[in-house]
Design an enzyme around this catalytic site. Structure first.
Site: not given
Ligand code: S3P
Length: 421
Positions: A85, A159, A307, A380
């Protein structure tokens, strides 16, 4: 089980994605030491190559070299983000400022994850997604010149924040963002400041980005991933005796919420900062096994340990008393429905756990964990339950531990190397 030794954890996943992408847009040759080489990191490297960027192969213990260019090339095939993602959302931010069409896709898990949280603000900035705003992958984005953005995020998410700051960076426009419930990890802000961009926070909690800097090639060492460290911390806490030291761990306070929760649970985890990498504190974690007690984790704490909830939930199942994680609905849209899976798996191995609205409630106990764990190929979930094998009398079948390669190359071997009967 006895725990022993000293381990350096793999490179930080969040920083590796960001540094690969930023290096891709920095004309010239960047060098990243200690970058993560897992499947997710490879997804970002793969999409960069399709965008005309030279990225050396990601191998453990080898520096990564990126031959960047100031603009990406039009991709001749879809950008496959795999399970990641972060790759998809961060790349979308950069692509929003490129005047070509790029098609993004991913695996079955990633195709189920919500994307309107980024396509909506990017469309507002001027990116095109076709007649209807896409809610999930696969879809195409056509970027171009962008407008400034002021945006309240629907959830606190690094993110989304990273995507929109990257759009501001690549588009050369100001971006102001507001997160509703606690502050998510701030790697993007720190890296951009390091490149001379203005990123500030006002009294109302708004983050303001101004396109004042420029990208030049990086030569940086990546800290170890505190999220990967958390699984080894968990194993050490549950062992019967011994101690474990983890070195080179990133200790950015927006990532170490789990240490604060573990402290409340009575865990003996001692962090010591020894230096700085990528503008972030790094150091050691020293862990000794011992009894744990339940705690309450408030909504504002969740972004700082998002996480680590799988491993904290597993530890809570071994603690005395009840543990509550408030407002963890976001876990439903991670690599799996982590909320449902955590509760179902804990029950499947003899613990008491329930989802009450958006709250995860776990009753601790000390019966040996016995049963089958369904991972839905979520790294995880797999690692969190694999850690429980250090508990005396544990008999656990984790249906897929191979998926740990998404974020922690060689996890099973590392866990074996620090534990013995
Ligand atoms: C991440 C943000 C988190 C986290 C993912 C990595 C990042 O997600 O869960 O493993 O590197 O920006 P979300 O922004 O969807 O919470």
């Amino acid at each position: 089980m006895i725990v022993h030794g000293s381990v350096t954890v793999p490179g930080d996943k969040s920083l590796t994605h960001r540094l690969l992408l930023l290096s891709g847009l920095a004309a010239g040759r960047s060098r990243l030491q200690g970058a993560l080489t897992s499947l997710d990191a490879r997804s970002t490297a793969r999409i960069l190559r399709v965008l005309g960027i030279g990225v050396s192969s990601l191998r453990p213990n080898a520096d990564v070299f990126v031959q960047g260019r100031s603009r990406f090339k039009r991709p001749l095939k879809p950008l496959d983000c795999g399970n990641s993602g972060t790759s998809a959302r961060l790349a979308l931010g950069l692509l929003a400022a490129h005047g070509f069409t790029a098609r993004l896709t991913g695996d079955n898990s990633l195709r189920r994850r919500p994307m309107r949280r980024v396509t909506e603000p990017l469309a507002q900035m001027g990116a095109h997604f076709g007649p209807t705003l896409p809610a999930s992958l696969p879809f195409a984005i056509k970027g171009g010149s962008l407008r400034p953005l002021e945006w309240r995020l629907p959830v606190s998410s690094a993110q989304i924040k990273g995507c929109l700051l990257f759009a501001g960076l690549a588009g050369g426009v100001p971006v102001s963002l507001w997160e509703p419930t606690g502050r998510s990890r701030d790697h993007t802000e720190r890296l951009l400041r390091g490149c001379g961009y203005s990123v500030s926070e006002d009294a109302g909690g708004w983050i303001h980005f101004a396109p004042t800097g420029s990208l030049t090639p990086f030569d940086l060492a990546v800290p170890g991933d505190p999220s990967s460290a958390a699984f080894l911390v968990g194993a050490a806490l549950l062992a019967e005796r011994g101690s474990l030291t983890l070195t080179g761990v990133g200790l950015n306070p927006t990532r170490t919420g789990f240490l604060r929760v573990l402290d409340r649970m009575g865990a003996q985890v001692t962090p010591s900062t020894s230096g700085e990498r990528c503008g972030e504190p790094v150091g050691e974690l020293h862990i000794r096994p011992g009894p744990l007690r339940g705690t309450t984790v408030a909504a504002e704490e969740i972004p700082g340990l998002i996480d680590e909830i799988p491993i904290l939930a597993v530890l809570a199942s071994r603690a005395s008393g009840t543990t509550r994680f408030h407002q963890v609905g976001e876990l439903r849209v991670k690599e799996s429905d982590r909320l449902g899976l955590l509760a179902a798996n804990l029950r499947a191995i003899g613990s008491r756990a329930a989802v009450e609205g958006d709250t995860l409630v776990i009753e601790g106990g000390d019966a040996p964990p016995v049963g089958r764990v369904r991972t839905d190929a979520d790294h995880r979930i797999a690692m969190a339950f694999a850690v429980l094998r250090v508990v005396p009398g544990a008999k656990l079948r984790v249906d897929n531990l191979q998926c740990a390669e998404v974020s922690f190359p060689g996890f099973a071997a590392t866990l074996r190397s620090v534990t013995s009967k």
